[in-house]
Design an enzyme around this catalytic site. Structure first.
Site: not given
Lengths: 309, 309
Positions: B128, B181
């Protein structure tokens, strides 16, 4: 029934990560109060034992909450209130809340319970506001509902009853110093780091989950306050020593009770809670500050009737 | 057993007041993956269907998490990974998390389950991190554990499984725009008002209580985000319109899924969740933005085996 004697319990508000919303109810310390119906209309404080508090209804916390309820009634009688005060005002374990709650709870019983617990809390908020200069319910809610309570919102007032494990005990030390509520408020920052806030709500959510699941280890890992305690603990002499001693003696967690100066801890079982009592007593005995200590089971019942006639 | 096919689910992280700690697992959308033991040592991505993602193990999220586990093993064989990707990368419903989780879950099954779910999450965090440039587990935890999860702390990694009512459904719309992000992070303030933080943890504690008690009305009153949503919603076109439409159509609450651009809602019952789908479809159809919508029961099982041989 014309007269009722009730026990109005002390309470711990804030509870570390639950700042401003969580509270729990104590068993071992509280005020006794007698509420009596009288022919004369109005609310009268007729006796105060234990501490020097005002007899004028409008200046007395129990009187103000009683008046808030009384003004909604249409009755041709009044109420007398006797207060046998055991909770020291300013100790940080809900002294004013116990008074505010006691009068309205007793009156409600004598009236045949027309009001529910949330409504009683609404009336009590008016009395509490006299003492603390702002409306809050984090001591009132646990006094009325018992156990652990979460005050989700004040307007509308919404109180959640959080279950808790059966073997949970509190040890509370009250160092006899005065902390002005205004000072305890002024010392808090207006803004806090987002990262600290995330840690706080992670801990708070975990604590609610831990109480639901009777997970003592998780209570231990969740009872942390990274926001308020670093500021307010500065106002309490020997806070760090006491907290460390409580944890060393086996407490699950410790923190400031309300806005202080009392310091609470939670323990699994009476034996550990008494061990904590002995240890912190030793710590504070070496200082010049007078103190008293309470050990109490979590009171799941809340305010209760002692007798009626 | 030399080969396993698994379903690795999409997930919703943050969940309004549970920013950075809460997540839940979806049922109706997820990736299929095949993990196969090979004689050749190492980790190999041998097939990717659906989206254009890197085959180099060290550049692929599923590869990196697989390597993190593989490096702890002492085995004379390797693993091949096939990815049938259905969750669009960058959609905000845990696309990278599904990849990161799938490889290590499958390998663990083929190895005879030497690792527990928390350990699997630890490996998946490494994958991740490749996608999101920081270590977090709020999509990984619900993908592995199923249901609602609270990531209490990352170091040490502690994941709490929060029970949830049986009749809870999610409706999620993915507007096909890109939110970087870095931009979603940069828009957040470093400091937030203490009062807003208190509101947030009151809501978050209430949500945990509501999930424990299957109290849909309280879920409705708790699913509010006063901290993050006011900032990040600015990055999502028509967010306000969609949220209003979701609530008008009967959803209990709505908010940003992960860091967006997907918007989630929770509803009581499939019928309401489908009603929400219809309503928001109408809203977005009037814009030039392409979108897709998922309606899904909360997946209490999490990642699962489809078949093995």
């Amino acid at each position: 029934m014309n007269e009722i004697k009730i026990f109005s319990p002390a309470t711990v508000a804030n509870v570390s990560c639950g700042f401003d919303v969580l509270g729990f109810c104590l068993d071992a310390v509280g005020d006794d109060m007698i509420i009596r119906k009288t022919n004369k209309k109005g609310i009268y404080i007729t006796k105060i034992v234990g501490f020097d508090l005002p007899y004028e209804t409008e200046l007395n916390v129990a009187g103000v909450s009683a008046l808030a309820m009384y003004e909604t009634l249409n009755v041709d009688f009044g109420f007398e209130i006797e207060i046998y005060k055991n909770i020291k005002p300013g100790s940080g374990i809900g002294s004013s809340a116990a008074s505010a709650v006691g009068s309205v709870f007793g009156m409600n019983e004598l009236l045949g319970k027309p009001f529910n617990k949330t409504q009683l809390t609404e009336f009590a908020i008016k009395g509490e506001a006299l003492a603390s200069k702002c409306e809050h319910a984090d001591n009132l809610a646990p006094a009325i509902f018992g156990g652990f309570t979460l005050v989700k919102t004040l307007a509308p007032l919404e109180i959640l009853e959080i279950p808790s494990p059966d073997d949970l005990f509190a040890t509370i030390i009250h160092p006899q110093i005065e902390i002005k509520t205004s000072e305890a408020r002024a010392i808090l920052p207006k803004d806090i780091p987002l990262n600290a806030a995330i840690t706080q709500w992670a801990n708070f959510g975990s604590l609610i989950h831990a109480l639901h699941t009777s997970n003592y280890n998780l209570i231990q890992r969740s009872l942390r306050d990274v926001i308020i305690e670093p500021y307010r603990s500065q106002l309490i002499p020997f806070f760090g020593d006491i907290k460390k001693a409580m944890l060393d003696a086996g407490a699950l967690g410790a923190g400031i009770s309300g806005s202080g100066p009392s310091i609470f801890s939670l323990s699994k079982g009476l034996e550990v809670a008494k061990n904590v009592e002995g240890t912190i007593s030793n710590v504070y005995s070496k200082t010049a500050i007078e103190f008293d200590i309470h050990v109490s089971k979590i009171n799941k019942e809340g305010i209760k009737i002692l007798n009626k006639k």
